[in-house]
Design a protein around this motif. Structure first.
Motif, mmCIF file in Angstrom:
data_model
loop_
_atom_site.group_PDB
_atom_site.id
_atom_site.type_symbol
_atom_site.label_atom_id
_atom_site.label_comp_id
_atom_site.label_asym_id
_atom_site.label_seq_id
_atom_site.Cartn_x
_atom_site.Cartn_y
_atom_site.Cartn_z
ATOM 1 N N ALA A 188 16.150 9.153 13.236
ATOM 2 C CA ALA A 188 16.900 9.078 14.804
ATOM 3 C C ALA A 188 17.144 7.268 14.720
ATOM 4 N N ALA A 290 29.104 15.136 17.010
ATOM 5 C CA ALA A 290 28.548 15.747 15.937
ATOM 6 C C ALA A 290 29.270 16.712 15.095
ATOM 7 N N VAL A 294 23.969 20.758 17.229
ATOM 8 C CA VAL A 294 22.636 19.456 17.217
ATOM 9 C C VAL A 294 21.733 20.265 18.191
ATOM 10 N N LEU A 296 18.928 17.535 20.939
ATOM 11 C CA LEU A 296 19.181 16.536 21.970
ATOM 12 C C LEU A 296 17.654 16.679 22.255
ATOM 13 N N ASN A 301 20.103 14.069 27.924
ATOM 14 C CA ASN A 301 20.926 15.152 27.724
ATOM 15 C C ASN A 301 20.437 16.084 28.465
ATOM 16 N N PRO A 325 25.707 10.828 24.134
ATOM 17 C CA PRO A 325 24.200 10.662 23.727
ATOM 18 C C PRO A 325 24.518 9.122 24.044
ATOM 19 N N LEU A 341 26.090 9.362 18.361
ATOM 20 C CA LEU A 341 25.250 9.521 17.725
ATOM 21 C C LEU A 341 25.726 8.941 16.349
ATOM 22 N N ALA A 371 28.921 5.302 16.828
ATOM 23 C CA ALA A 371 27.059 4.929 17.469
ATOM 24 C C ALA A 371 26.929 3.360 17.770
#
Ligand SMILES: Cc1cc2nc3c(=O)[nH]c(=O)nc-3n(C[C@H](O)[C@H](O)[C@H](O)COP(=O)(O)OP(=O)(O)OC[C@H]3O[C@@H](n4cnc5c(N)ncnc54)[C@H](O)[C@@H]3O)c2cc1C
Length: 418
Positions: A188, A290, A294, A296, A301, A325, A341, A371
């Motif tokens: 992450a 993304a 995905v 999340l 989210n 996100p 992300l 990000a």
């Protein structure tokens, strides 16, 4: 009856967590007045999970994690079936069946079943003194164990493991984190920021072993030691956090498309059945931030997806899910925040703030900011969220001599002048 305008059969939500709560509260706020039923397998009122790994509790009263008091549900005529899980779903008859034997018809079904911890695949994982933390009851058990534990081994250097490591340190235990990957937070967080975070953990007295496999947990009545590829560690408490898997078996058993999560479209409807939606940790979905699909695992989210489905079912025009996100993790005194992300191939640039300890990692994709990760720098995180949410991209060469906060101020000033 349209799939989005449930009639008398009403809305049934499976899962009384962050996302399920968001669906039903938004549904009623949006004026939906049909029947609403929430099935929640845990005995507790819907609650938030982030505090569970950030504080050590021994009593439920100390936690105050419930999202709203019980009266909220009664006042809004939301039937909350605590301690009753849905065990079967019939999409042809449009009914769910619960463990207590209830059969409830639905006009629209929302799956908000969350995720479960990935089990620890080593001998001894079932010994007393070995815990994972997902539920309130798990957190209370760890809190109680920490009143006497002296040697704590944390298996997994992800968010939950690192948060628990700091909780155990604060309670005075000797703490060792064992991580299989060659660095912390490998899924992450960028390698650059993760390296700084490792230093902060080590400065607080946590021992960190990366590139190390746990081979066995040993003890007679309860855990005594952890055998790793780098040696044996004494342990009277082991906590592990090695990832989570979506709880998508109900959907799979009912014949809905599932692939590491319930597969949904950009409006969070099951790709197999427009009368079923899935939200939160259990859903895999397209997202403009993304490539591909995905899944999340975050409060943002779960809350935003629940609200989107709640609004849609209350009759508002359907909208694609596109919210930026964002995420946070409090690891002892260190606050990590993420906006957007990051992809492994992004170019990452580290920037130090004007105060010691403040740090940002900007991730650029094709020269555009994609990000931002920050340590102890909430203002920069907020600026990142605002800038990434806007359509005007942030380009790498705009950030050579300024922070995102500075850039945001400069852009606002330019707008005022124009
Ligand atoms: C310890 C911990 C710390 C976290 N910290 C952070 C953080 O700092 N920041 C952040 O953004 N996110 C954090 N998260 C993640 C965040 O809590 C989750 O992403 C969020 O709770 C997901 O919401 P959800 O509603 O999808 O799932 P959940 O909140 O897990 O709720 C799902 C519920 O559905 C129930 N359920 C499942 N199947 C059934 C069934 N068949 N019938 C009835 N009920 C069922 C489950 O028991 C559960 O209660 C953390 C998670 C954990 C576990």
């Amino acid at each position: 009856m349209s799939a989005d305008r449930p009639g008398v059969a009403g809305v049934v939500v499976v899962g009384g967590g962050q996302a399920g709560f968001s669906v039903v509260s938004t549904l009623r706020a949006g004026g939906y007045d049909g029947p609403v039923t929430v099935f929640a397998d845990e005995p507790h009122l819907p609650y938030q999970r982030p505090p569970l790994s950030k504080k050590a509790h021994t009593e439920p009263d100390e936690l105050r994690v419930s999202l709203v008091p019980e009266s909220f549900y009664g006042e809004r005529d939301i039937e909350l079936r605590l301690g009753d899980d849905v065990v079967a779903l019939d999409t042809a008859d449009r009914t769910v069946r619960s463990r207590a034997g209830l059969s409830v018809p639905y006009a629209h079904l929302v799956l908000a079943t969350g995720a479960r911890n990935r089990p620890l695949p080593v001998p001894g994982a079932d010994l007393a003194g070995v815990h994972a933390v997902r539920s309130l009851d798990d957190a209370l058990a760890v809190g109680r164990a920490l009143t006497t534990a002296q040697d704590v081994v944390v298996i997994g250097g992800g968010f939950i493991g690192l948060e628990l490591a700091q909780v155990a340190r604060a309670r005075g235990a000797r703490v060792t984190v064992v991580e299989l990957a060659d660095r912390l937070l490998s899924r992450a967080v960028s390698p650059q920021l993760a390296e700084h975070l490792r230093r902060r953990h080590e400065e607080s007295g946590v021992h960190v072993h990366t590139g190390t496999a746990v081979q066995a947990i040993e003890g007679t009545d309860r855990v005594r030691q952890v055998v790793t590829s780098a040696g044996t560690l004494p342990a009277d408490l082991v906590v592990y956090g090695i990832g989570a898997v979506p709880r998508d078996e109900l959907a799979r058993d009912a014949g809905l498309a599932v692939d590491d999560g319930v597969l949904v479209d950009e409006q969070l409807r099951s790709v197999s059945d427009p009368r079923v939606s899935a939200v939160g940790d259990c859903a895999r979905h397209p997202h403009p931030h993304a490539p591909g699909l995905v899944r999340l695992e975050s409060v943002q989210n779960a809350t935003d997806q629940g609200a989107l489905v709640g609004r849609r079912l209350a009759g508002q025009p359907p909208a694609p899910y596109a919210n930026l996100p964002w995420f946070w993790s409090d690891q002892g005194a260190v606050k990590l925040q993420i906006a957007g992300l990051r992809a492994p191939s992004d170019d990452v640039r580290l920037v130090a703030g004007d105060t010691p300890g403040r740090l940002a990692a900007y991730a650029f994709r094709g020269g555009r900011l994609a990000a931002v990760e920050t340590l102890d720098w909430p203002a920069e995180h907020l600026a990142a969220r605002r800038l990434l949410e806007r359509e005007t991209p942030v380009l790498a060469d705009e950030l050579t001599d300024t922070t995102l906060g500075g850039l945001a101020r400069a852009r606002r000033a330019a707008e005022v002048r124009a």
